[in-house]
Design a protein around this motif. Structure first.
Motif, PDB file in Angstrom:
ATOM      1  N   PRO A   1       0.832  -1.217   0.000  1.00 32.54           N
ATOM      2  CA  PRO A   1       0.000   0.000   0.000  1.00 32.54           C
ATOM      3  C   PRO A   1       0.862   1.261   0.000  1.00 32.54           C
ATOM      4  O   PRO A   1       1.851   1.375   0.716  1.00 32.54           O
ATOM      5  N   GLY A   2       0.480   2.217  -0.828  1.00 34.65           N
ATOM      6  CA  GLY A   2       1.152   3.502  -0.876  1.00 34.65           C
ATOM      7  C   GLY A   2       2.500   3.507  -1.551  1.00 34.65           C
ATOM      8  O   GLY A   2       3.196   4.524  -1.516  1.00 34.65           O
ATOM      9  N   GLN A   3       2.895   2.431  -2.183  1.00 31.75           N
ATOM     10  CA  GLN A   3       4.204   2.345  -2.816  1.00 31.75           C
ATOM     11  C   GLN A   3       4.155   2.513  -4.330  1.00 31.75           C
ATOM     12  O   GLN A   3       5.190   2.491  -4.974  1.00 31.75           O
ATOM     13  N   ALA A   4       2.970   2.688  -4.893  1.00 32.30           N
ATOM     14  CA  ALA A   4       2.844   2.840  -6.344  1.00 32.30           C
ATOM     15  C   ALA A   4       1.634   3.713  -6.647  1.00 32.30           C
ATOM     16  O   ALA A   4       0.701   3.823  -5.854  1.00 32.30           O
ATOM     17  N   LEU A   5       1.683   4.351  -7.811  1.00 30.34           N
ATOM     18  CA  LEU A   5       0.617   5.247  -8.250  1.00 30.34           C
ATOM     19  C   LEU A   5       0.356   4.992  -9.722  1.00 30.34           C
ATOM     20  O   LEU A   5       1.299   4.813 -10.510  1.00 30.34           O
ATOM     21  N   ALA A   6      -0.931   4.980 -10.099  1.00 25.16           N
ATOM     22  CA  ALA A   6      -1.315   4.724 -11.491  1.00 25.16           C
ATOM     23  C   ALA A   6      -2.255   5.819 -11.964  1.00 25.16           C
ATOM     24  O   ALA A   6      -3.096   6.305 -11.201  1.00 25.16           O
ATOM     25  N   SER A   7      -2.108   6.201 -13.219  1.00 17.91           N
ATOM     26  CA  SER A   7      -2.979   7.192 -13.852  1.00 17.91           C
ATOM     27  C   SER A   7      -3.323   6.703 -15.245  1.00 17.91           C
ATOM     28  O   SER A   7      -2.439   6.259 -16.000  1.00 17.91           O
ATOM     29  N   VAL A   8      -4.603   6.785 -15.601  1.00 24.05           N
ATOM     30  CA  VAL A   8      -5.090   6.258 -16.877  1.00 24.05           C
ATOM     31  C   VAL A   8      -5.817   7.376 -17.618  1.00 24.05           C
ATOM     32  O   VAL A   8      -6.644   8.092 -17.031  1.00 24.05           O
ATOM     33  N   ASP A   9      -5.500   7.535 -18.886  1.00 23.01           N
ATOM     34  CA  ASP A   9      -6.201   8.462 -19.776  1.00 23.01           C
ATOM     35  C   ASP A   9      -6.788   7.655 -20.927  1.00 23.01           C
ATOM     36  O   ASP A   9      -6.073   6.885 -21.583  1.00 23.01           O
ATOM     37  N   VAL A  10      -8.087   7.847 -21.158  1.00 21.34           N
ATOM     38  CA  VAL A  10      -8.812   7.037 -22.141  1.00 21.34           C
ATOM     39  C   VAL A  10      -9.368   7.959 -23.222  1.00 21.34           C
ATOM     40  O   VAL A  10      -9.926   9.027 -22.924  1.00 21.34           O
ATOM     41  N   THR A  11      -9.220   7.570 -24.462  1.00 18.56           N
ATOM     42  CA  THR A  11      -9.839   8.259 -25.595  1.00 18.56           C
ATOM     43  C   THR A  11     -10.985   7.386 -26.090  1.00 18.56           C
ATOM     44  O   THR A  11     -10.775   6.236 -26.494  1.00 18.56           O
ATOM     45  N   LEU A  12     -12.205   7.926 -26.006  1.00 16.21           N
ATOM     46  CA  LEU A  12     -13.401   7.164 -26.363  1.00 16.21           C
ATOM     47  C   LEU A  12     -13.885   7.565 -27.746  1.00 16.21           C
ATOM     48  O   LEU A  12     -13.726   8.721 -28.176  1.00 16.21           O
ATOM     49  N   ASN A  13     -14.483   6.614 -28.419  1.00 17.57           N
ATOM     50  CA  ASN A  13     -15.123   6.855 -29.708  1.00 17.57           C
ATOM     51  C   ASN A  13     -16.612   7.034 -29.457  1.00 17.57           C
ATOM     52  O   ASN A  13     -17.327   6.068 -29.180  1.00 17.57           O
ATOM     53  N   MET A  14     -17.085   8.274 -29.500  1.00 17.11           N
ATOM     54  CA  MET A  14     -18.472   8.575 -29.181  1.00 17.11           C
ATOM     55  C   MET A  14     -19.377   8.547 -30.407  1.00 17.11           C
ATOM     56  O   MET A  14     -20.529   8.959 -30.324  1.00 17.11           O
ATOM     57  N   ASP A  15     -18.878   8.085 -31.541  1.00 10.61           N
ATOM     58  CA  ASP A  15     -19.688   8.013 -32.758  1.00 10.61           C
ATOM     59  C   ASP A  15     -20.431   6.685 -32.804  1.00 10.61           C
ATOM     60  O   ASP A  15     -19.860   5.626 -32.507  1.00 10.61           O
ATOM     61  N   GLN A  16     -21.696   6.757 -33.187  1.00 11.51           N
ATOM     62  CA  GLN A  16     -22.496   5.547 -33.351  1.00 11.51           C
ATOM     63  C   GLN A  16     -22.452   5.137 -34.825  1.00 11.51           C
ATOM     64  O   GLN A  16     -22.875   5.887 -35.706  1.00 11.51           O
ATOM     65  N   VAL A  17     -21.924   3.964 -35.108  1.00 10.94           N
ATOM     66  CA  VAL A  17     -21.678   3.498 -36.474  1.00 10.94           C
ATOM     67  C   VAL A  17     -22.620   2.347 -36.774  1.00 10.94           C
ATOM     68  O   VAL A  17     -22.776   1.422 -35.960  1.00 10.94           O
ATOM     69  N   ARG A  18     -23.244   2.406 -37.961  1.00  9.75           N
ATOM     70  CA  ARG A  18     -24.112   1.333 -38.437  1.00  9.75           C
ATOM     71  C   ARG A  18     -23.509   0.783 -39.734  1.00  9.75           C
ATOM     72  O   ARG A  18     -23.334   1.516 -40.706  1.00  9.75           O
ATOM     73  N   VAL A  19     -23.190  -0.500 -39.750  1.00  8.78           N
ATOM     74  CA  VAL A  19     -22.561  -1.154 -40.893  1.00  8.78           C
ATOM     75  C   VAL A  19     -23.518  -2.200 -41.446  1.00  8.78           C
ATOM     76  O   VAL A  19     -24.029  -3.051 -40.692  1.00  8.78           O
ATOM     77  N   THR A  20     -23.772  -2.129 -42.757  1.00 10.44           N
ATOM     78  CA  THR A  20     -24.645  -3.091 -43.442  1.00 10.44           C
ATOM     79  C   THR A  20     -23.803  -3.885 -44.439  1.00 10.44           C
ATOM     80  O   THR A  20     -23.151  -3.301 -45.315  1.00 10.44           O
ATOM     81  N   THR A  21     -23.828  -5.207 -44.333  1.00 14.90           N
ATOM     82  CA  THR A  21     -23.039  -6.090 -45.178  1.00 14.90           C
ATOM     83  C   THR A  21     -23.981  -7.005 -45.950  1.00 14.90           C
ATOM     84  O   THR A  21     -24.871  -7.635 -45.360  1.00 14.90           O
ATOM     85  N   GLU A  22     -23.805  -7.062 -47.266  1.00 12.13           N
ATOM     86  CA  GLU A  22     -24.603  -7.939 -48.128  1.00 12.13           C
ATOM     87  C   GLU A  22     -23.655  -8.916 -48.810  1.00 12.13           C
ATOM     88  O   GLU A  22     -22.695  -8.510 -49.465  1.00 12.13           O
ATOM     89  N   ASP A  23     -23.925 -10.192 -48.657  1.00 11.90           N
ATOM     90  CA  ASP A  23     -23.119 -11.248 -49.267  1.00 11.90           C
ATOM     91  C   ASP A  23     -24.005 -12.090 -50.189  1.00 11.90           C
ATOM     92  O   ASP A  23     -25.193 -12.326 -49.898  1.00 11.90           O
TER      93      ASP A  23
END
Length: 478
Positions: free
Chosen positions: A248-270
């Protein structure tokens, strides 16, 4: 009685009067104890409207009550608390200013359809209010439903919406899971209502629920909150791994996150090919329709066993194929992680191998991926290294001596001991004389002897006046 009273002495009369007064006071105290009402709490923490409803019902029951806490608490006789509480709860009282489905207990058949819809909306709002008030963190609640009008030949495209105002108790806070649960509760109770269409605010007007998708006014704050929650969750996971590894108290962590806030709709026809059913060739498709037609051009041969093999006949066969098709719709919700940056700081020097192991642990804890471009930085520093804060301009700050300087440490301890000794000496010097010590007065003879002794000391200190001293006095002094 008068003759008997006159025969009594004055002391006897006083004793008799005191006994009579004591008996009267005892009788009055006993009567007060027997006739007094022991009040107990019937209901507490009531709003003025609810207190008015409760007191009016108690007046109808002819039950004595007392109001306390500025009318927020109703007190009744302790022996009648449970009976009165059950009687009041058994009645249809409009508590919290709302009514529930008991509104339809006495139905008026002459009521119009519009009035029936309004009563149903009032009853639904009241039932939701009662359910939400059962949560211990909520003191008061108001529920408003906006239900679109529906007709037999007219379908309204508008969706129902709901708005809730919650008054929290002192020191209580609703968690995000609780707010989401209230939204789902209201959405499940109203037909056609979505949880995203339920808006919840507190008594100060601060929105507790997340805004709906596409709301331009509060979309930025909702995205920032989503990013903060994701970073907090990943930071907690990385910190837990480092704490288990280094303590305890011997380490420190920091996280930075980049989020994708776009809603994507993909239609595939085979296109799905199918093999030829006769096995003549490769893929031909799916057989949809097949038609054969035969046409006779002349008289058939009598010796022929099959009409189709006769002379002058023709046959036409039409086969229609269609290639198979598969359509796949993939909807990517907003909030996907695009990139993660992690910084881990350990309060001890790390070797290359140990740093690589910590790098793997932290990356696995937060789900970092090198293919996605995530970065994990692990740095180890000495635990004894201290960083001095920058001093204001014009003020010089002297750096503290290194911990290994024994001379500075000894000088500091010597100074501390000297200060403690001076403080103790001052306390002893100023200590008042003991109360047990008594001052003895000198007698006249002792006073004269002391005075002569003082004079002799003064004459000895002054050589010019030594000859003027009286020999009798010196002898007396001796």
């Amino acid at each position: 009685m008068k003759a008997w009273w006159t025969t009594l002495t004055l002391q006897a009369r006083r004793v008799l009067l005191l006994g009579f007064c004591a008996a009267l006071l005892s009788l009055a105290a006993a009567a007060w104890w027997v006739l007094r009402v022991d009040y107990a709490v019937l209901f507490s923490d009531l709003r003025p409207q609810d207190a008015a409803v409760m007191t009016s019902e108690l007046d109808k029951l002819k039950a004595a009550y007392v109001l306390a806490d500025a009318g927020a608490t109703v007190l009744v006789d302790r022996s009648q608390v449970h009976a009165l509480r059950m009687k009041l709860m058994g009645r249809d009282l409009p508590l919290h200013g709302t009514v529930g489905l008991e509104l339809f207990n006495n139905t008026d058949f002459g009521m119009t359809d519009f009035a029936q819809k309004i009563n149903y909306q009032r009853a639904l709002q009241g039932e939701l209010t009662r359910t939400i008030l059962s949560f211990p963190e909520i003191r008061d609640a108001r529920v408003h439903l906006a239900l679109p009008e529906q007709g037999l030949f007219k379908q309204n495209a508008a969706r129902p919406k709901a708005a809730l105002t919650l008054t929290l108790r002192s020191g209580q806070v609703l968690r995000g899971e609780q707010v989401s649960g209230i939204q789902r509760l209201v959405a499940a109770a109203v037909p056609g209502l979505l949880a995203s269409e339920v808006t919840i605010v507190d008594q100060q007007g601060i929105a507790l629920s997340r805004s709906a998708e596409g709301d331009a006014d509060t979309g930025g704050s909702a995205r920032l909150e989503w990013k903060r929650e994701t970073e907090t969750y990943l930071t907690r996971k990385a910190a837990a791994v480092l704490e288990r590894a280094f303590g305890p108290g011997q380490a420190l962590a920091s996280v930075d996150v980049t989020l994708n806030m776009d809603q994507v709709r993909v239609t595939t026809e085979d296109v799905i090919p199918a093999s030829d059913p006769k096995g003549a060739g490769g893929p031909a498709g799916v057989l949809v329709r097949e038609r054969e037609s035969a046409r006779d051009n002349g008289a058939p041969d009598a010796r022929a066993t099959d009409a189709r093999t006769g002379r002058g006949s023709s046959m036409q066969r039409d086969v229609e194929y269609q290639a198979g098709r598969r359509v796949e719709h993939v909807v990517s919700q907003a909030g996907a992680i695009r990139r993660i940056h992690v910084v881990a700081l350990v309060r001890q020097p790390l070797g290359e191998q140990q740093r690589a192991e910590v790098h793997k642990l932290v990356a696995a804890a937060v789900g970092a991926s090198a293919e996605r471009g995530d970065t994990v930085v692990v740095q180890g520093v000495a635990a004894a290294a201290a960083v001095n804060p920058p001093a204001p301009s014009g003020i010089a700050v002297e750096a503290p001596p290194p911990p290994g300087d024994s001379k500075s440490w000894g000088a500091g301890m010597a100074g501390l001991l000297a200060l403690v000794g001076l403080a103790i000496a001052a306390l002893v010097w100023r200590r008042p004389p003991s109360a047990n010590a008594r001052v003895r007065q000198l007698s006249e003879r002792e006073r004269r002897a002391a005075l002569a002794q003082v004079r002799s000391w003064m004459l000895e200190s002054s050589p010019t006046s030594a000859g003027e001293a009286e020999p009798g006095a010196a002898g007396a002094v001796r």
